[in-house]
Design a protein around this motif. Sequence first.
Motif, short mmCIF file in Angstrom:
data_model
loop_
_atom_site.label_atom_id
_atom_site.label_comp_id
_atom_site.label_asym_id
_atom_site.label_seq_id
_atom_site.Cartn_x
_atom_site.Cartn_y
_atom_site.Cartn_z
N UNK A 68 0.82 -1.21 0.00
CA UNK A 68 0.00 0.00 0.00
C UNK A 68 0.86 1.27 0.00
N UNK A 69 0.61 2.16 -0.95
CA UNK A 69 1.36 3.42 -0.95
C UNK A 69 0.92 4.32 0.20
N UNK A 70 1.85 5.11 0.69
CA UNK A 70 1.59 6.12 1.72
C UNK A 70 2.01 7.46 1.15
N UNK A 71 1.14 8.45 1.27
CA UNK A 71 1.47 9.82 0.91
C UNK A 71 1.15 10.70 2.12
N UNK A 72 2.01 11.68 2.36
CA UNK A 72 1.77 12.56 3.48
C UNK A 72 2.23 13.97 3.21
N UNK A 73 1.65 14.90 3.96
CA UNK A 73 1.99 16.31 3.88
C UNK A 73 1.98 16.87 5.29
N UNK A 74 3.01 17.65 5.61
CA UNK A 74 3.05 18.33 6.90
C UNK A 74 3.51 19.77 6.67
N UNK A 75 2.94 20.66 7.45
CA UNK A 75 3.41 22.05 7.49
C UNK A 75 4.03 22.25 8.86
N UNK A 76 5.28 22.74 8.87
CA UNK A 76 5.99 23.02 10.11
C UNK A 76 6.22 24.52 10.23
N UNK A 77 6.11 25.04 11.43
CA UNK A 77 6.34 26.46 11.61
C UNK A 77 6.84 26.80 12.99
N UNK A 78 7.29 28.03 13.11
CA UNK A 78 7.69 28.59 14.39
C UNK A 78 6.84 29.83 14.62
N UNK A 79 5.95 29.74 15.60
CA UNK A 79 5.06 30.86 15.93
C UNK A 79 5.83 31.78 16.87
N UNK A 80 6.29 32.90 16.34
CA UNK A 80 7.15 33.79 17.12
C UNK A 80 6.46 34.39 18.32
N UNK A 81 5.20 34.80 18.18
CA UNK A 81 4.50 35.43 19.31
C UNK A 81 4.38 34.49 20.51
N UNK A 82 4.17 33.21 20.25
CA UNK A 82 4.03 32.22 21.33
C UNK A 82 5.32 31.47 21.63
#
Length: 168
Positions: A68-82
């Motif tokens: 079975x194929x697996x596909x994924x997407x993630x968004x990573x960030x640094x929230x400066x205010x917090x």
Amino acid sequence: MGRKEFEASIAEGGHRRLARMIGEWEGTFRLWFQPDHVACESPQRGTIRGILDGRFLLHEYRSRFGDDPIEGVAIYGLHLDDNAFESAWVESFATGTSIMFSAGPASADHFNVLGSYGDGQGGPRWDWRTEIEQPSDDELIITMTNISPQGEAAKAVEVRYRRVATGV
């Protein structure tokens, strides 16, 4: 977040550290359903690129679980205010039709966020920790840990990436 703070983060702060992950990657995906028993090991290929002028990283990847194929997407960030790392993750295998939102205190050490998911039967939620370490410019280690409602932690996923050399 002001423009000045963001520009400083891009120049010499947390966003600059995140930008080190930008590139083409290939490596090995390992999956555990039980401690000390690897259920799957397969190749994984991923791309990490900056989006929205470097505010976030977009990680797109492909692997397999058996046939079975697996596909994924993630968004990573640094929230400066917090002063917090944040991510939003979806995958054809693990997240079903939900989006896992995760956050954690920012540190210079490594990206470390915690999210949670339901058991699908109305029981207590389980926690899911995602950590990203970059021991060198050409190595990336993504570790995901499953944490039971009772607090028992067990490694669930490990991806060990090597940067793909780009020909000139």
